[in-house]
Every structure is written in C-alpha cells, then in structure tokens.
Design a protein around this motif. Structure first.
Motif, PDB file in Angstrom:
ATOM      1  N   PRO A   1     -10.931   9.123  -1.110  1.00  0.00           N
ATOM      2  CA  PRO A   1     -11.553   8.731  -2.377  1.00  0.00           C
ATOM      3  C   PRO A   1     -12.385   9.862  -2.984  1.00  0.00           C
ATOM      4  CG  PRO A   1     -11.798   6.968  -0.781  1.00  0.00           C
ATOM      5  CD  PRO A   1     -11.200   8.138  -0.042  1.00  0.00           C
ATOM      6  N   GLU A   2     -13.152  10.585  -2.164  1.00  0.00           N
ATOM      7  CA  GLU A   2     -14.045  11.630  -2.684  1.00  0.00           C
ATOM      8  C   GLU A   2     -13.236  12.705  -3.405  1.00  0.00           C
ATOM      9  OE1 GLU A   2     -13.966  10.501   0.489  1.00  0.00           O
ATOM     10  OE2 GLU A   2     -15.615   9.099   0.087  1.00  0.00           O
ATOM     11  N   GLU A   3     -12.256  13.233  -2.703  1.00  0.00           N
ATOM     12  CA  GLU A   3     -11.428  14.300  -3.235  1.00  0.00           C
ATOM     13  C   GLU A   3     -10.660  13.839  -4.476  1.00  0.00           C
ATOM     14  OE1 GLU A   3      -9.160  17.395  -0.515  1.00  0.00           O
ATOM     15  OE2 GLU A   3      -7.933  15.609  -0.781  1.00  0.00           O
ATOM     16  N   THR A   4     -10.054  12.672  -4.357  1.00  0.00           N
ATOM     17  CA  THR A   4      -9.220  12.166  -5.446  1.00  0.00           C
ATOM     18  C   THR A   4     -10.060  11.890  -6.701  1.00  0.00           C
ATOM     19  OG1 THR A   4      -7.859  11.119  -3.747  1.00  0.00           O
ATOM     20  CG2 THR A   4      -7.480  10.439  -6.024  1.00  0.00           C
TER      21      THR A   4
ATOM     22  N   GLY B   1      -8.759   6.664 -22.326  1.00  0.00           N
ATOM     23  CA  GLY B   1      -8.338   7.176 -21.022  1.00  0.00           C
ATOM     24  C   GLY B   1      -7.474   6.167 -20.297  1.00  0.00           C
ATOM     25  N   ALA B   2      -6.570   6.670 -19.466  1.00  0.00           N
ATOM     26  CA  ALA B   2      -5.678   5.780 -18.710  1.00  0.00           C
ATOM     27  C   ALA B   2      -5.471   6.331 -17.311  1.00  0.00           C
ATOM     28  CB  ALA B   2      -4.342   5.664 -19.438  1.00  0.00           C
ATOM     29  N   ILE B   3      -5.532   5.454 -16.323  1.00  0.00           N
ATOM     30  CA  ILE B   3      -5.239   5.868 -14.950  1.00  0.00           C
ATOM     31  C   ILE B   3      -4.275   4.869 -14.330  1.00  0.00           C
ATOM     32  CG2 ILE B   3      -6.158   6.360 -12.645  1.00  0.00           C
ATOM     33  CD1 ILE B   3      -8.878   6.929 -13.930  1.00  0.00           C
ATOM     34  N   GLU B   4      -3.166   5.383 -13.831  1.00  0.00           N
ATOM     35  CA  GLU B   4      -2.263   4.578 -13.025  1.00  0.00           C
ATOM     36  C   GLU B   4      -2.597   4.934 -11.583  1.00  0.00           C
ATOM     37  OE1 GLU B   4       1.809   5.746 -13.454  1.00  0.00           O
ATOM     38  OE2 GLU B   4       2.527   4.160 -12.124  1.00  0.00           O
ATOM     39  N   ALA B   5      -3.353   4.057 -10.947  1.00  0.00           N
ATOM     40  CA  ALA B   5      -3.883   4.369  -9.618  1.00  0.00           C
ATOM     41  C   ALA B   5      -2.949   3.838  -8.547  1.00  0.00           C
ATOM     42  CB  ALA B   5      -5.285   3.769  -9.471  1.00  0.00           C
ATOM     43  N   GLY B   6      -2.205   4.739  -7.935  1.00  0.00           N
ATOM     44  CA  GLY B   6      -1.245   4.324  -6.914  1.00  0.00           C
ATOM     45  C   GLY B   6      -1.661   4.767  -5.536  1.00  0.00           C
ATOM     46  N   GLY B   7      -1.014   4.249  -4.543  1.00  0.00           N
ATOM     47  CA  GLY B   7      -1.337   4.582  -3.163  1.00  0.00           C
ATOM     48  C   GLY B   7      -0.932   5.999  -2.779  1.00  0.00           C
ATOM     49  N   THR B   8       0.030   6.586  -3.515  1.00  0.00           N
ATOM     50  CA  THR B   8       0.426   7.958  -3.182  1.00  0.00           C
ATOM     51  C   THR B   8      -0.023   8.964  -4.236  1.00  0.00           C
ATOM     52  OG1 THR B   8       2.605   7.563  -4.158  1.00  0.00           O
ATOM     53  CG2 THR B   8       2.429   7.293  -1.793  1.00  0.00           C
TER      54      THR B   8
ATOM     55  N   ARG C   1      -9.064   4.539   4.111  1.00  0.00           N
ATOM     56  CA  ARG C   1     -10.169   5.209   3.422  1.00  0.00           C
ATOM     57  C   ARG C   1     -10.495   4.545   2.089  1.00  0.00           C
ATOM     58  NH1 ARG C   1      -8.002  11.174   4.941  1.00  0.00           N
ATOM     59  NH2 ARG C   1      -9.724  11.815   6.257  1.00  0.00           N
ATOM     60  N   TRP C   2      -9.539   3.807   1.552  1.00  0.00           N
ATOM     61  CA  TRP C   2      -9.758   3.138   0.267  1.00  0.00           C
ATOM     62  C   TRP C   2     -10.172   1.680   0.432  1.00  0.00           C
ATOM     63  CZ3 TRP C   2      -9.684   5.550  -4.487  1.00  0.00           C
ATOM     64  CH2 TRP C   2      -9.245   6.882  -4.490  1.00  0.00           C
ATOM     65  N   ALA C   3     -10.130   1.176   1.653  1.00  0.00           N
ATOM     66  CA  ALA C   3     -10.511  -0.224   1.869  1.00  0.00           C
ATOM     67  C   ALA C   3     -11.967  -0.412   1.464  1.00  0.00           C
ATOM     68  CB  ALA C   3     -10.293  -0.606   3.329  1.00  0.00           C
ATOM     69  N   ASN C   4     -12.202  -1.439   0.665  1.00  0.00           N
ATOM     70  CA  ASN C   4     -13.536  -1.773   0.157  1.00  0.00           C
ATOM     71  C   ASN C   4     -14.120  -0.707  -0.778  1.00  0.00           C
ATOM     72  OD1 ASN C   4     -13.503  -4.159   1.770  1.00  0.00           O
ATOM     73  ND2 ASN C   4     -13.957  -2.837   3.524  1.00  0.00           N
ATOM     74  N   TYR C   5     -13.274   0.151  -1.318  1.00  0.00           N
ATOM     75  CA  TYR C   5     -13.769   1.195  -2.221  1.00  0.00           C
ATOM     76  C   TYR C   5     -14.128   0.598  -3.590  1.00  0.00           C
ATOM     77  CZ  TYR C   5     -14.263   5.481  -4.818  1.00  0.00           C
ATOM     78  OH  TYR C   5     -14.778   6.473  -5.596  1.00  0.00           O
TER      79      TYR C   5
ATOM     80  N   GLY D   1     -13.776  -5.386  -8.664  1.00  0.00           N
ATOM     81  CA  GLY D   1     -13.256  -4.033  -8.849  1.00  0.00           C
ATOM     82  C   GLY D   1     -13.204  -3.202  -7.584  1.00  0.00           C
ATOM     83  N   HIS D   2     -13.429  -3.835  -6.435  1.00  0.00           N
ATOM     84  CA  HIS D   2     -13.249  -3.118  -5.181  1.00  0.00           C
ATOM     85  C   HIS D   2     -11.794  -3.263  -4.731  1.00  0.00           C
ATOM     86  CE1 HIS D   2     -17.615  -2.909  -3.542  1.00  0.00           C
ATOM     87  NE2 HIS D   2     -17.647  -3.055  -4.854  1.00  0.00           N
ATOM     88  N   ILE D   3     -11.226  -2.157  -4.247  1.00  0.00           N
ATOM     89  CA  ILE D   3      -9.995  -2.263  -3.483  1.00  0.00           C
ATOM     90  C   ILE D   3     -10.391  -3.044  -2.226  1.00  0.00           C
ATOM     91  CG2 ILE D   3      -8.213  -0.955  -2.242  1.00  0.00           C
ATOM     92  CD1 ILE D   3      -8.163  -0.411  -5.245  1.00  0.00           C
ATOM     93  N   THR D   4      -9.558  -3.972  -1.779  1.00  0.00           N
ATOM     94  CA  THR D   4     -10.015  -4.803  -0.653  1.00  0.00           C
ATOM     95  C   THR D   4      -9.377  -4.392   0.682  1.00  0.00           C
ATOM     96  OG1 THR D   4      -8.459  -6.563  -1.228  1.00  0.00           O
ATOM     97  CG2 THR D   4     -10.653  -6.714  -2.174  1.00  0.00           C
ATOM     98  N   THR D   5      -8.309  -5.108   1.069  1.00  0.00           N
ATOM     99  CA  THR D   5      -7.817  -4.941   2.445  1.00  0.00           C
ATOM    100  C   THR D   5      -6.611  -4.016   2.571  1.00  0.00           C
ATOM    101  OG1 THR D   5      -6.442  -6.878   2.097  1.00  0.00           O
ATOM    102  CG2 THR D   5      -8.587  -7.217   3.161  1.00  0.00           C
ATOM    103  N   THR D   6      -6.580  -2.940   1.814  1.00  0.00           N
ATOM    104  CA  THR D   6      -5.415  -2.041   1.860  1.00  0.00           C
ATOM    105  C   THR D   6      -5.248  -1.371   3.230  1.00  0.00           C
ATOM    106  OG1 THR D   6      -4.490  -0.014   0.960  1.00  0.00           O
ATOM    107  CG2 THR D   6      -6.871  -0.225   0.853  1.00  0.00           C
ATOM    108  N   PRO D   7      -3.990  -1.173   3.628  1.00  0.00           N
ATOM    109  CA  PRO D   7      -3.757  -0.394   4.850  1.00  0.00           C
ATOM    110  C   PRO D   7      -4.176   1.081   4.694  1.00  0.00           C
ATOM    111  CG  PRO D   7      -1.658  -1.080   3.810  1.00  0.00           C
ATOM    112  CD  PRO D   7      -2.759  -1.755   3.082  1.00  0.00           C
ATOM    113  N   LYS D   8      -4.400   1.538   3.471  1.00  0.00           N
ATOM    114  CA  LYS D   8      -4.935   2.900   3.285  1.00  0.00           C
ATOM    115  C   LYS D   8      -6.436   2.837   3.577  1.00  0.00           C
ATOM    116  CE  LYS D   8      -3.363   5.622   0.108  1.00  0.00           C
ATOM    117  NZ  LYS D   8      -2.321   6.467   0.719  1.00  0.00           N
TER     118      LYS D   8
END
Lengths: 294, 294
Positions: B34-37, B3-10, B80-84, B71-78
């Motif tokens: 995050p839930e929906e995606t 499996g492969a995921i290119e996880a982008g902000g958009t 809902r994904w911060a600390n995910y 493996g946590h997303i950290t300080t993103t301006p998005k």
C-alpha cells in the motif's frame, strides 16, 4: 385521503387510507368480469375524495412507461382480463394520479414504509403460494428495469431426494415449478397444510427457498428478506429456510444483516393487509410515472 | 477535470479525464505494498487540480456508509491490503469528494454513461476472468443494499457432462467455482485461450453463464447485459451464451430487450478502458455518499 387497490386474480381488495398507513375502511370484491368488477370498485370509492390511487396488481402487467400498452394486464390465463387497460380505466375514472405496480412490488414497498422493513433501506418480499413472485426495494426505490422482476422463475438445483417433475408450464423445474403450493401438492399428493411438520417435503421446500434467497442476497444484497404467501403460513418452515440459507452461503457474506438470520429472513408484519397497505404506500409515496412522462 | 482510479489486485490504472468521458492521460502502476503503490498514485496526480476522484476497486470492500470501516478493503487474500483504509487515505490526501465503488459497479456505471448501455436506463455488467463479479445499474442508480452485490457466487445447476469439483473455496461449485478462468483450466487441464473453439468446455461454460444471466434477467430485469473479462475475450462464446439463454428462458420474458438477444447480451464497448472510464463516471456523476452522511 388516499385510495388503495390490491388487485388479485380472485378478489379485489379496496381501501381508503391515511398518510400514516391506517386503513379507514375497506372491502373485498370478487374478480369476475372486468365490467362487473370495475363497476363495484367505482361504487366503493363513490363520493370519496382521494389524492391519489395506489394499485398492486396481479400480472403479468406492462409497466414499461414508454409502452403504448402501459398498465395493461397482458397474457393472463384469466382470459377476460387479458390485455385489459387497467391503468387507463382507473385514471380516466378517478382523474387523480394512479400508481400501478405488481402485487409483490406493492407488498415489498408496504413492508418498507409501514411494516417489517421500516428500519432498513432495502428489502425483498417473496410470496410463496399458488405461484411464487417477489418484489424488491433498493435504497427506497422499487426495482424496475425492462419490466417487473419475475423472480419466481429462477433456476434452482435439484434436491437429491426430489424426483418430482416440476409444475411450471414454461420451465418445468424452476423455483415456482418446484416450490409453489401446487408443486408441494404434486410431490406429496396432498396440500401443504395437511402435511405433517416432519414430512421431508418441508426440507426439500426449505432447500429450494434458501437457494432463491441466497441468490437474492448475492445479486441485490437486500438488508431484509420477507417471506409471505399461503405456504409460508407454515411457520415451522422459517427455521428450516434460515438454516439452509446459512449452510449454503457458508459465511461468504458477513455483516450485521445476514449474521442475524432470525431478523434477516422474516414473515410479513402487515399480515393479511400487506397487499392493501402496499397499494396505499404506492399512492402516498410514489409518483404516477406514466402520467409524468407523457 | 476529474480523477479516476481502477484499483486492481495486480495493477492500479490512474487517469485524468473530462466530463465528456475523454481520458486526457493515464498510467498503470503495479499493485505492491500500500505505501509504495499509494505514493506512486499521488505522484501521478501531483499538480493536477481535480474536482472529484472516482475509484472502482477490487474487494471485498466495506461500502456500508454507516460502518466505521467504510471504504476499507476487508478480507482480501492480498494480506498487505487487508483492512487498508483506501477511502480515508485518498480523501485526506486529495481533499475532494471521493466516490468509491467496486470495480464491476464502476464498469457497469461507465458502460451506462459512456458505453454500450448509454441508450437504456438499466444494465448488468459481469466480468468473467480469474473471478466472476457483476455490478448493476437500475434506473440510473448503482445497486447497493447491505453492501455490494457478490453475483459471482450464485448457485447454478450442474451441466450433465461436467464432473469437475468446482474451485470456489467457499461454495465449491457455485458460478465462480464452475465458470471462472481457473474453473475452465481445472476442468480441461489447460488455460481457456489454448482450448479449441469446438471444445465441449465452451458449451458447459455457456450453459453456466446463461443460467446466471437468466437469473439476473428475472431478478433485476436489466435492459442490457454486458459480459467482459478475460474469458469473454473468446468472442465465440457469445453466440453460445445467447442461444443457451433463450433456450432456458423459453419465452417467459418477451419484450423489445430480450427478444433481440444479440443486442441484449453484448461485449463491453469501452474495451480495456471500461474500468478507468467507469471510475471517471463515478467521479462525474455520483456523490461522495459517505462524506455527505457524516
């Protein structure tokens, strides 16, 4: 027992050491002609049984394992050593694995195995003296790509108070051109160790070094940065470099390493033995890549 | 199957692929909550039996294997994904090794395994778009030290004709601040793809990119440099970058790689699949480091 040679442009430091990193005996031989110098090196090691020989050498040196001139000193201004087959000469004399790398890669590896980077898995070692050079260890491995890094020649931004020309024959005002010992002397008219600690040259110096360290931190993300060489014997430069580094990075990287800048940017702990112990570490821990690939 | 995921902000590009690098099927999912995606990602993979999952993600992301928030997303301006907890979520759902890295490290690794760097052992992949980021592979291994590199924020020298402020919120006029897509727009008033090829902005752009590539070449000595991202779709920028790179380096490094600058600085060969194939390469060739160390 392992052999170690710190091969410099002015002297060759030779040593016999143990797996613990302890140097049993050592000597320093002036670098004159290859014939004379190599004869004295062989004399030092005569009668010793070594498992492998590690060499941290001045350069530039060809470290491309696929090259026909692997282990040759290349275009050095020390004309008698230009194109000298260092690896082959040592290999055919000793008949043991010879692990050859740059002096700064050796020093970085030595600090990683026996010195100030023992507790981490990546570091950069930068020497600031007659020239500027650096070596890097990432995940325990020395960084080589198309050759050895030449970090001393990266581009830095002019400090607003610095109107010196820069002394690098290739780039003028690259890092080495603006922050090496000769650059300090060209700017201030006197050698660095004669300058007062409060002289503005040190702020300029710290600014340039901090720019380089910021770029290293962003590009290879080392867990520690070690600054050695003649210029860095001025211990008062360290706090200035750390301050400028923090200011420039402006909080962009935050983690246990960078946050503690006093333990992130440090002097070498192996002191004057950094080069020799680095060569010893190469002998103990690294493979003779060239030999293996043939 | 992998499996492969290119996880982008958009968007999240998901794929199923084979050991050869071939993608069997793929889909693109908008990045919303995050839930929906994540629900839609799980749906895509439902019923597939994968040996491992590779993920090249936007960031910043915590990649310190010893960290509690690995493996946590950290300080993103998005926000809902911060600390995910991206790694943990994927790991507990799929129950297979999850190999997580940055999007640019993934792309660098993909080009190394399946693309334009297959014939060498080291490369840098830099993307120039909304942001600037780069990943590096040295001796076949991705470069990680205290985290992932953040090469987009290195310092560059001002081009003499450039009086724009720079758009980086941290550093103002670092590389990303002066050479990203938004920087081009801030300088010229229009988006890059609307600018004429002869506009001086492109000379300024090439100057900044060449400075970065020179520093990469000197610091990590990659055997190839790949430039991707939206800005680099302007193919006319490549010759300008190569010319500026040669001029700045001024012959200081000479070898089979740098000497042939047309094959040294190149576009990605995997095109729009660089990210996904990079993630696939991570799944096939890398270990789940975090899992192994626990």
């Amino acid at each position: 027992m392992f052999g170690a040679i710190e091969a410099g442009g002015t002297k060759m430091v030779c040593g016999i050491g143990m797996e613990t990193g302890e140097i049993i005996r050592h000597t320093s031989i002036p670098t004159t002609t290859p014939e004379e110098t190599m004869a004295r090196i062989f004399e030092f090691f005569a009668g010793e049984s070594i498992e492998a020989l590690g060499v941290g050498t001045f350069g530039p040196v060809d470290l491309d394992p696929d090259s026909d001139t692997y282990g040759h000193i290349t275009t050095t201004p020390k004309v008698r050593w230009a194109n000298y087959p260092l690896y082959e000469t040592l290999k055919s004399h000793f008949g043991v694995p010879v692990i050859l790398d740059t002096d700064v890669n050796g020093a970085a590896f030595g600090e990683m195995k026996f010195g100030g980077a023992k507790d981490v898995s990546s570091c950069v070692y930068m020497t600031v003296g007659t020239g500027i050079g650096a070596g890097a260890v990432i995940d325990g491995e020395l960084v080589h790509g198309m050759g050895h890094p030449e970090m001393g020649h990266i581009l830095v931004r002019r400090h607003p108070s610095d109107d010196s020309n820069g002394v690098c024959p290739y780039h003028g005002d690259c890092l080495e051109g603006l922050a090496s010992g000769p650059a300090i002397e060209a700017r201030s008219g006197v050698k660095g160790h004669l300058l007062d600690e409060t002289d503005e040259t040190w702020d300029i110096e710290a600014d340039y070094l901090a720019q380089a360290l910021m770029n290293f931190a962003l590009i290879i993300a080392p867990q520690r940065i070690i600054l050695g060489g003649g210029v860095m014997k001025q211990q008062h430069v360290f706090p200035k470099v750390r301050e400028a580094f923090k200011e420039k990075l402006n909080g962009y990287i935050q983690n246990q390493y960078v946050d503690n800048v006093e333990t992130y940017i440090v002097p070498p702990t192996l002191g004057d033995f950094a080069g020799l112990k680095g060569a010893l570490a190469l002998a103990i821990y690294k493979e003779d890549i060239h030999h293996a690939r043939r």
